[in-house]
Design an enzyme around this catalytic site. Structure first.
Site, mmCIF file in Angstrom:
data_model
loop_
_atom_site.group_PDB
_atom_site.id
_atom_site.type_symbol
_atom_site.label_atom_id
_atom_site.label_comp_id
_atom_site.label_asym_id
_atom_site.label_seq_id
_atom_site.Cartn_x
_atom_site.Cartn_y
_atom_site.Cartn_z
ATOM 1 N N SER A 116 3.924 -1.595 3.824
ATOM 2 C CA SER A 116 4.113 -2.965 3.302
ATOM 3 C C SER A 116 4.540 -2.919 1.831
ATOM 4 O O SER A 116 5.332 -3.752 1.372
ATOM 5 C CB SER A 116 2.831 -3.774 3.458
ATOM 6 O OG SER A 116 1.742 -3.035 2.967
ATOM 7 N N ARG A 119 8.191 -1.989 1.452
ATOM 8 C CA ARG A 119 9.140 -3.064 1.742
ATOM 9 C C ARG A 119 9.400 -3.983 0.554
ATOM 10 O O ARG A 119 10.221 -4.883 0.627
ATOM 11 C CB ARG A 119 8.632 -3.877 2.949
ATOM 12 C CG ARG A 119 8.836 -3.107 4.222
ATOM 13 C CD ARG A 119 8.113 -3.712 5.373
ATOM 14 N NE ARG A 119 7.841 -2.683 6.374
ATOM 15 C CZ ARG A 119 7.628 -2.932 7.637
ATOM 16 N NH1 ARG A 119 7.647 -4.160 8.075
ATOM 17 N NH2 ARG A 119 7.393 -1.949 8.470
ATOM 18 N N LEU A 140 0.384 9.299 -8.948
ATOM 19 C CA LEU A 140 1.425 8.550 -8.233
ATOM 20 C C LEU A 140 2.580 8.275 -9.189
ATOM 21 O O LEU A 140 2.370 7.690 -10.256
ATOM 22 C CB LEU A 140 0.859 7.220 -7.720
ATOM 23 C CG LEU A 140 -0.393 7.311 -6.827
ATOM 24 C CD1 LEU A 140 -0.947 5.907 -6.556
ATOM 25 C CD2 LEU A 140 -0.084 8.015 -5.519
ATOM 26 N N GLU A 141 3.752 8.720 -8.820
ATOM 27 C CA GLU A 141 4.935 8.427 -9.651
ATOM 28 C C GLU A 141 5.523 7.130 -9.102
ATOM 29 O O GLU A 141 6.290 7.156 -8.141
ATOM 30 C CB GLU A 141 5.950 9.568 -9.574
ATOM 31 C CG GLU A 141 5.429 10.901 -10.070
ATOM 32 C CD GLU A 141 4.877 11.789 -8.965
ATOM 33 O OE1 GLU A 141 5.307 11.639 -7.810
ATOM 34 O OE2 GLU A 141 3.998 12.615 -9.250
ATOM 35 N N GLN A 160 -0.794 5.961 1.596
ATOM 36 C CA GLN A 160 -1.601 6.511 2.678
ATOM 37 C C GLN A 160 -1.592 8.025 2.629
ATOM 38 O O GLN A 160 -0.590 8.647 2.297
ATOM 39 C CB GLN A 160 -1.142 5.982 4.032
ATOM 40 C CG GLN A 160 0.343 6.023 4.270
ATOM 41 C CD GLN A 160 0.741 5.172 5.457
ATOM 42 O OE1 GLN A 160 -0.085 4.877 6.315
ATOM 43 N NE2 GLN A 160 1.991 4.780 5.529
#
Lengths: 219, 466
Positions: A116, A119, A140-141, A160
């Site tokens: 999600s 998107r 996290l990039e 995830q």
């Protein structure tokens, strides 16, 4: 190699810490929801943590991957839960998962953008592979590749985690190693001196070209 | 020479202009990055309101002067007082603005505030943090900010300083630290003492003094003056002890260990150092460190902590034990005036402390469960820490456990005091200077513990939401 199902994840989360097959994901907020019947069987959703590294405009007109990059390239920021961070269109930020992970030696993993979130044209990971025995929050990039600013709320589900078992994993590497030891926040990249890296493959310092020095090697 | 009306106009405008950037800073802090704790927002909102009231007052002044030189002079005096008062507040505004969420140990402050609010009288207490240039911790006393702000408020028809808001200063460099910041509850306790407990404690001290100086009423004026100074000194020392005991009741022995680090108190045990003479001296504001550690141990014993920690293999625990043997050797600093020193009976202080030990125990809710959980779970928590895993969820033989903040805080101390080598043994990196290596991993450990404290609050909140 196969993907580990949620039942196996749940089983391993309950192993004692001495057990080398123990998996750690903490804190697991709303745990019942994560493991309820009907949820995805092959992945665990992870949340966005509340610390960020915002890219700085570099002092030079390019990013030079050297030891100085870790102090010069980013600005740290903390966004309390309940508040938000606006990520402008076509901009990037380093974040981390709220959850701290410790993988056993026989599992590796991959972190993927939640569908999600994807998107909205957000990409949350460009180096998604997690090695066996890794421990730490996952950096996290995050990139907003859309044409509109996007709001990020720390604490919301963002990616995830998919775990896979390793064939012939061998014994656990008990020692702590790696460039980033058990980070809990996103950490700026750490580079070694590029001259030394290249020297190791036979390129002498004299042939190393420093950016901005046209054809002038640094001797 | 300008006429008085022009002077008043100019001086009012000058102060108005002086306040403009401060108003802007407070306004920006309330609306934009970086973020602050709620207590800081309360402070900035208050200051913004007081600035607005001051500016309204100043804007209204040109209508007031009249022609009387006396009134004009009085207005100029008031303007000077206002300017001086804002000058006093000015000292603390930037240090408060600098203490955003990136520059204070947020998870620790949050759990300390939660603990404090468990005490019925402290439910509304909020603690705003500011940065100190000194390598020390301090709570701003009432007269530094509250009474100055209230003075301005009375003049400009503003609101009084928020009663339940305290301002605690921490060294500007220690934002991400954990161990040393365990001294913060002592500073929070000063606020509790001054706002709630001071009357009860000083009454108790007075009655003890009356016992030791029974014929004071009939004494000379000179002696009464000395006695008043003695009372002042003992009250200061007792306040410090109250804050120590309160901090221990709040977070357990971790406070004593942080205090030992801050004061390099382990030298007290080292006989070669001449027993660290200063640590034995009662000073002008603080009691002797040896006396403090002795009372820490008694308090830990009374609360049930001592049985739990006495076997820890740590110099900091030995220190507490050692101070029980040597507390009788304490002396008065030579900075205390000789006439006061000659009349002061230290026994008054010890008697007041006996009373205080019971008083604090009655006031702060017991940590019996935490003590038991620490005993039950430390071994598991230490195994998590030596494997560089955040111990916010630990798996025990009986299932998952979420260690409470007090358990986490004291486990971290026990780990760093006695089991830290277990972590270092697991490190497989390029050899590093041992001091650098220990320092680097101590920082990591602090991050893991702060993360575990933050996780605990998230887990509790999500449980409550369910």
């Amino acid at each position: 190699m196969g993907v580990i199902c949620k039942e196996e994840i749940k089983r391993r989360l309950n192993f004692l810490v001495e057990d080398e097959k123990q998996l750690v994901i903490t804190p697991l907020l709303v745990k019942d929801e994560i493991f309820k019947t009907g949820s995805d069987v092959d992945s665990i959703d992870l949340r966005l943590g509340n610390n960020f590294l915002l890219p700085r405009v570099p002092p030079l007109p390019y990013t030079f991957p050297s030891p100085d990059a870790s102090t010069q390239s980013h600005m740290r920021m903390q966004v309390p839960y309940g508040k938000y961070l606006v990520l402008p269109a076509h901009q990037t930020v380093l974040g981390a998962t709220l959850e701290f992970i410790k993988l056993p030696p026989d599992l590796c993993g991959q972190v993927l953008t939640k569908s999600s979130v994807a998107r909205t044209f957000m990409v949350v990971e460009t180096a998604p592979w997690i090695h066996p025995s890794y421990r730490g929050s996952l950096t996290l990039e995050i990139a907003n590749v859309s044409n509109t600013p996007v709001i990020l709320y720390p604490g919301r589900l963002i990616c995830q985690l998919i775990l896979m078992d390793l064939i012939d994993a061998g014994p656990e590497r008990e020692k702590l190693h790696g460039t980033y030891v058990a980070p809990v926040y996103p950490e700026a990249p750490k580079f070694s001196d590029p001259r030394e890296d290249l020297k190791a493959i036979g390129i002498p310092h004299g042939e190393f070209l420093l950016p901005g020095h046209n054809n002038q090697s640094t001797k | 020479m300008s006429n008085p009306e022009t002077l008043i106009l100019k001086e009012a405008a000058d102060l108005h202009r002086f306040l403009q950037p401060i108003a802007k800073m407070c306004a920006i802090a309330r609306t934009d990055h970086p973020y602050y704790r709620d207590a800081s927002y309360i402070l900035f909102t208050y200051l913004s309101g007081l600035i607005n009231k001051t500016r309204e007052y100043l804007e209204d002044l040109p209508q007031r002067p009249g022609k009387s030189p006396v009134i004009q002079h009085s207005i100029r005096q008031k303007l000077k007082l206002l300017r001086d008062s804002w000058g006093l507040l000015h000292r603390y505004i930037k240090p408060c603005l600098d203490a955003d969420t990136l520059h204070i140990p947020i998870p620790l402050l949050d759990v300390l505030n939660d603990r404090l609010k468990l005490i019925p009288e402290c439910e509304a207490f909020e603690c705003a943090v500011f940065q100190l240039t000194a390598a020390n911790y301090a709570m701003l006393p009432y007269y530094e900010v509250n009474s100055v702000a209230n003075g301005i408020a009375r003049r400009v028809n503003g609101e009084d300083f928020p009663r339940s808001l305290s301002l605690v200063g921490i060294p500007y460099s220690q934002s991400s630290g954990f161990f040393l910041n365990c001294l913060i509850p002592h500073e929070m306790a000063h606020f509790v003492y001054q706002e709630i407990m001071v009357t009860e404690v000083t009454n108790a001290v007075d009655s003890i003094l009356n016992t030791h100086y029974p014929n004071a009423q009939d004494a000379s004026d000179e002696f009464l003056e000395t006695l008043s100074q003695i009372r002042g000194l003992i009250n200061l020392w007792v306040e410090e002890i109250f804050c120590d005991l309160f901090a221990i009741a709040l977070i357990g022995p971790a406070f004593s260990f942080a205090f030992a680090e801050m004061t390099s108190a382990s030298l007290i045990i080292d006989t070669l150092s001449g027993n660290a003479k200063q640590s034995f001296e009662f000073g002008q504001s603080h009691p002797a460190d040896v006396a403090r550690f002795y009372l820490h141990k008694r308090h830990l014993d009374a609360l049930g902590w001592w049985n739990q920690i006495k076997d820890w293999r740590s110099n900091s625990v030995d220190l507490l034990d050692h101070c029980c043997l040597v507390f009788g050797k304490t002396t008065l600093s030579n900075k205390i005036p000789p006439d006061v020193a000659s009349q002061l009976k230290l026994q008054c202080f010890w008697d007041a402390c006996d009373w205080l030990l019971g008083y604090v125990k009655r006031t702060v809710p017991a940590s019996d469960k935490d003590i038991k959980h620490l005993a039950d779970h430390y071994d598991v928590i230490s195994k998590y820490l030596e494997r560089a895993i955040v111990p916010s969820t630990i798996i025990t033989e009986s299932g998952p456990v979420y260690p409470t903040p007090v358990v986490l805080i004291n486990s971290a101390f026990r780990f760093v005091l006695q089991d830290f080598d277990n972590l270092l043994k697991r490190v497989d990196m390029e050899p590093m200077n041992p001091v650098r290596e220990r320092s680097w991993y101590t920082e990591r450990l602090e991050l893991w513990v702060l993360k575990a404290l933050e996780d605990y609050r998230l887990l509790s909140a999500s449980q409550e939401a369910k």
